[in-house]
Design a protein around this motif. Structure first.
Motif, short mmCIF file in Angstrom:
data_model
loop_
_atom_site.label_atom_id
_atom_site.label_comp_id
_atom_site.label_asym_id
_atom_site.label_seq_id
_atom_site.Cartn_x
_atom_site.Cartn_y
_atom_site.Cartn_z
N HIS A 17 69.49 74.05 86.60
CA HIS A 17 68.53 73.48 87.54
C HIS A 17 67.68 74.60 88.14
O HIS A 17 68.23 75.54 88.71
CB HIS A 17 69.25 72.73 88.67
CG HIS A 17 69.82 71.42 88.24
ND1 HIS A 17 70.81 71.30 87.31
CD2 HIS A 17 69.49 70.15 88.60
CE1 HIS A 17 71.09 70.03 87.12
NE2 HIS A 17 70.31 69.31 87.88
N LEU A 18 66.36 74.49 88.00
CA LEU A 18 65.47 75.48 88.59
C LEU A 18 65.26 75.19 90.07
O LEU A 18 65.22 76.10 90.89
CB LEU A 18 64.13 75.50 87.86
CG LEU A 18 64.20 75.83 86.37
CD1 LEU A 18 62.82 75.75 85.74
CD2 LEU A 18 64.83 77.19 86.15
N PHE A 19 65.10 73.91 90.40
CA PHE A 19 64.98 73.48 91.79
C PHE A 19 65.19 71.97 91.86
O PHE A 19 65.17 71.29 90.84
CB PHE A 19 63.63 73.88 92.42
CG PHE A 19 62.42 73.47 91.65
CD1 PHE A 19 61.92 72.17 91.71
CD2 PHE A 19 61.74 74.39 90.86
CE1 PHE A 19 60.79 71.80 91.01
CE2 PHE A 19 60.61 74.03 90.15
CZ PHE A 19 60.13 72.72 90.22
N ALA A 20 65.42 71.49 93.08
CA ALA A 20 65.68 70.06 93.29
C ALA A 20 64.61 69.45 94.19
O ALA A 20 64.02 70.13 95.04
CB ALA A 20 67.05 69.88 93.93
N ASP A 23 63.61 70.49 97.94
CA ASP A 23 63.79 71.91 98.23
C ASP A 23 62.49 72.52 98.76
O ASP A 23 61.40 72.05 98.43
CB ASP A 23 64.16 72.70 96.96
CG ASP A 23 65.58 72.52 96.50
OD1 ASP A 23 66.37 71.88 97.22
OD2 ASP A 23 65.90 73.02 95.39
N ASP A 24 62.62 73.60 99.53
CA ASP A 24 61.45 74.39 99.89
C ASP A 24 60.94 75.07 98.63
O ASP A 24 61.72 75.45 97.76
CB ASP A 24 61.82 75.48 100.91
CG ASP A 24 62.13 74.89 102.29
OD1 ASP A 24 61.53 73.86 102.64
OD2 ASP A 24 62.97 75.48 102.99
N ALA A 25 59.63 75.24 98.54
CA ALA A 25 59.03 75.86 97.36
C ALA A 25 58.98 77.37 97.55
O ALA A 25 58.28 77.87 98.42
CB ALA A 25 57.64 75.31 97.14
N ASP A 56 53.15 75.92 79.74
CA ASP A 56 53.07 75.08 80.94
C ASP A 56 53.61 75.84 82.15
O ASP A 56 54.23 76.89 82.03
CB ASP A 56 53.89 73.80 80.75
CG ASP A 56 53.25 72.82 79.79
OD1 ASP A 56 52.00 72.73 79.75
OD2 ASP A 56 54.00 72.13 79.07
N ILE A 57 53.39 75.25 83.32
CA ILE A 57 53.91 75.79 84.58
C ILE A 57 54.58 74.65 85.32
O ILE A 57 54.15 73.50 85.24
CB ILE A 57 52.77 76.43 85.42
CG1 ILE A 57 53.34 77.10 86.67
CG2 ILE A 57 51.70 75.40 85.77
CD1 ILE A 57 52.32 77.97 87.40
N VAL A 58 55.67 74.96 86.02
CA VAL A 58 56.38 73.96 86.81
C VAL A 58 56.63 74.53 88.20
O VAL A 58 56.94 75.71 88.36
CB VAL A 58 57.71 73.53 86.13
CG1 VAL A 58 58.69 74.69 86.00
CG2 VAL A 58 58.33 72.35 86.84
N GLY A 59 56.41 73.70 89.22
CA GLY A 59 56.66 74.10 90.60
C GLY A 59 55.42 74.53 91.36
O GLY A 59 55.51 74.91 92.52
N GLU A 60 54.26 74.44 90.74
CA GLU A 60 53.04 74.94 91.36
C GLU A 60 52.48 74.02 92.45
O GLU A 60 51.86 74.49 93.40
CB GLU A 60 51.96 75.18 90.30
CG GLU A 60 51.26 73.95 89.77
CD GLU A 60 52.09 73.07 88.83
OE1 GLU A 60 51.56 72.02 88.44
OE2 GLU A 60 53.23 73.42 88.49
N MET A 61 52.70 72.72 92.35
CA MET A 61 52.07 71.80 93.31
C MET A 61 52.55 72.05 94.74
O MET A 61 51.74 72.05 95.67
CB MET A 61 52.33 70.35 92.91
CG MET A 61 51.65 69.97 91.60
SD MET A 61 49.89 70.32 91.61
CE MET A 61 49.27 68.73 92.00
#
Length: 122
Positions: A17-20, A23-25, A56-61
């Protein structure tokens, strides 16, 4: 923008898991290889929203909005990732041409929908 770079290369196994959601970014992940599944929890249960892969990128929003993570990110197949910290992201945004920075904020608002709050830089 300083010359220091706050990028971290990580190799991660399937299932990590990278993040849930909620979670805070703390940063975003650029995917160099492998796949990452994005899942959202709703009243109806957990739904897979997309599968991301190399390029791709994940978590940017959440970095753009300053809010919490809107979904879980789970490595689906072993992946090589480049982590871009919140600090590095903010430095790079601040270093952008002001017109391009505003265009990026407008695009994020459009993706998130009406009423989305995308803070202006301090």
């Amino acid at each position: 923008m300083s010359d220091s770079v706050d990028l971290v290369f990580r190799e991660v196994g399937a299932g990590e898991h990278l993040f849930a959601q909620g979670d805070d970014a703390d940063g975003a992940y650029l995917i160099a290889s492998g796949t990452v599944e994005v899942r959202r929890h709703t009243a109806r249960g957990t739904i897979e929203t997309t599968i991301l892969s190399a390029g791709d990128i994940v978590g940017e929003m959440a970095l753009f909005t300053g809010g919490k993570r809107s979904a879980d990110a789970v490595v689906r197949t072993a992946a090589a990732l480049i982590f871009l910290s919140r600090g590095e992201f903010e430095q790079r945004i601040e270093g952008m041409d002001p017109v391009m920075r505003q265009i990026a904020r407008i695009l994020v608002r459009r993706v998130l929908g009406p009423g989305a709050d995308v803070p202006q830089p301090a």
